[in-house]
Design a protein around this motif. Structure first.
Motif, PDB file in Angstrom:
ATOM      1  N   LEU A 258      16.532  54.586  85.806  1.00 44.65           N
ATOM      2  CA  LEU A 258      16.998  53.339  85.195  1.00 44.65           C
ATOM      3  C   LEU A 258      16.687  53.294  83.705  1.00 44.65           C
ATOM      4  CD1 LEU A 258      17.983  50.298  85.437  1.00 44.65           C
ATOM      5  CD2 LEU A 258      15.580  49.747  85.896  1.00 44.65           C
ATOM      6  N   THR A 259      15.478  53.681  83.349  1.00 38.82           N
ATOM      7  CA  THR A 259      15.046  53.560  81.957  1.00 38.82           C
ATOM      8  C   THR A 259      15.478  54.737  81.100  1.00 38.82           C
ATOM      9  OG1 THR A 259      12.897  54.542  82.524  1.00 38.82           O
ATOM     10  CG2 THR A 259      13.059  52.145  82.585  1.00 38.82           C
ATOM     11  N   GLU A 299      21.129  46.164  91.117  1.00 40.10           N
ATOM     12  CA  GLU A 299      21.543  45.036  90.277  1.00 40.10           C
ATOM     13  C   GLU A 299      20.333  44.269  89.763  1.00 40.10           C
ATOM     14  OE1 GLU A 299      24.179  40.890  90.695  1.00 40.10           O
ATOM     15  OE2 GLU A 299      24.025  42.300  92.378  1.00 40.10           O
ATOM     16  N   LYS A 302      18.281  46.169  87.096  1.00 40.67           N
ATOM     17  CA  LYS A 302      18.942  46.191  85.786  1.00 40.67           C
ATOM     18  C   LYS A 302      18.658  44.910  85.014  1.00 40.67           C
ATOM     19  CE  LYS A 302      23.424  46.847  83.547  1.00 40.67           C
ATOM     20  NZ  LYS A 302      24.889  47.067  83.745  1.00 40.67           N
ATOM     21  N   TYR A 305      14.900  44.870  84.027  1.00 43.01           N
ATOM     22  CA  TYR A 305      14.630  45.825  82.940  1.00 43.01           C
ATOM     23  C   TYR A 305      15.100  45.254  81.601  1.00 43.01           C
ATOM     24  CZ  TYR A 305      14.948  50.119  80.167  1.00 43.01           C
ATOM     25  OH  TYR A 305      14.826  51.067  79.185  1.00 43.01           O
ATOM     26  N   GLU A 306      16.263  44.628  81.580  1.00 44.36           N
ATOM     27  CA  GLU A 306      16.761  44.022  80.345  1.00 44.36           C
ATOM     28  C   GLU A 306      15.830  42.907  79.880  1.00 44.36           C
ATOM     29  OE1 GLU A 306      19.207  45.099  78.418  1.00 44.36           O
ATOM     30  OE2 GLU A 306      19.460  46.763  79.834  1.00 44.36           O
TER      31      GLU A 306
END
Length: 329
Positions: A258-259, A299, A302, A305-306
């Motif tokens: 993801l990162t 989902e 994400k 993380y944002e």
């Protein structure tokens, strides 16, 4: 029509703040209470100034007074991450016992329905998987986690005693691993710990061999389940969580992907009493509440993380909890 009034304790915390948002959205008058020992006013600052919102800086382990009528009480005041309840064990025990007693007394006096936030930790290191509400658990009362686990088990027992002896309207939610915006980046729990390490360019710390499992529920799904449980007519405990189980090692690999970082997983010794499995049986939630999680882990991660990426740089580099050698909770 009269505006209903709800008291939410632990209101400046991760889950408490999202509950405040939900009840404001539903048209309630929200009384938010927190002693700010682990909560953060920034989580609810957007609500200050609203006509239907008020904040009380108070420790519910002491006598709780609220003027006027109350329709509902949601008791979410408690340290919830390992780094907190290991650092402040007495306060953790007091808020689960004295705090719960004070609020049950207030609910009885106000004729209000009360929902308590229990946890999957009442199951301890389980011998059955997934964990149904009928499972009594495998908990070490004198281990390091006992201050949190037994506080929650006592909280459930006292709440049910008020229900059976006084006829008080009560609800018990057993919350499984939950994540989303407003989690503290370095609070010792596995998801913010992994993301924090990734954002700092560090290797991700896995305790044990990484084969232990967890099940992660996005916060919006959890809040929906809690809201439905409060308004239901079911008094026994109900699991609310996502049954999509994943190993800690697999989860760490998901975070690295993801990162977009190049870190690796680093193994450390497994702490005492760390549960090997954690997965909710949500049969009751489906049948009684018509509830099940909707947000996929991809989902939800994400979005989370944002959120973490948007935090000020000082939050990312704060080393207060960064080196905590705790649990993959």
């Amino acid at each position: 029509m009269k505006t209903k009034r709800v008291l939410i304790t632990g209101a400046a915390g991760f889950l408490g703040s999202h509950l405040c948002d939900r009840f404001i959205k539903e048209g309630y008058h929200v009384i938010a209470m927190d002693n700010l020992i682990t909560g953060d006013l920034q989580n609810i600052q957007h609500l200050f100034g609203l006509e239907n919102f008020e904040f009380a800086h108070h420790d519910v382990s002491k006598y709780v007074y609220v003027s006027g009528e109350l329709d509902y009480i949601l008791h979410f005041a408690s340290p919830a991450s390992p780094i907190d309840y290991l650092k402040i064990p007495i306060q953790t025990l007091k808020v689960g016992s004295l705090g719960t007693h004070n609020l049950l007394g207030l609910a009885k006096n106000k004729n209000a329905r009360m929902l308590i936030a229990s946890t999957s930790e009442v199951y301890g290191d389980p011998s059955v998987n997934p964990q149904p509400e009928e499972y009594w658990g495998n908990v070490n009362p004198v281990g390091p986690r006992g201050v949190y686990d037994e506080a929650k088990r006592f909280q459930e027992a006292m709440t049910m005693a008020y229900h059976t002896f006084h006829g008080l309207e009560t609800r018990i939610v057993r919350i499984f691993n939950t994540y989303g915006p407003r989690m503290r980046l370095n609070d010792g729990r596995v998801l913010p710990a992994f993301i924090g390490q990734a954002l700092r360019g560090e290797d991700l710390t896995v305790f044990g061999d990484g084969s232990q499992t967890r099940s992660f529920c996005y916060v919006d799904d959890l809040i929906e389940g809690i809201y439905r449980l409060l308004l239901s007519d079911y008094a026994l405990p109900v699991n609310i969580g996502n049954p999509d189980e994943i190993t800690i090692r697999q989860f760490g690999e998901e975070i690295i992907k993801l990162t977009g970082t190049s870190q690796k997983l680093v193994l450390k010794d497994l702490p005492v009493d760390d549960p090997k499995q954690r997965r909710p049986d949500i049969t009751k939630a489906r049948a009684i509440l018509g509830w099940e999680p909707k947000v996929s882990r991809a989902e939800g991660l994400k979005i989370t993380y944002e959120y973490f990426k948007s935090l000020p740089q000082e939050a990312l580099t704060n080393k207060e909890h960064k080196d905590f050698t705790g649990y993959n909770r």
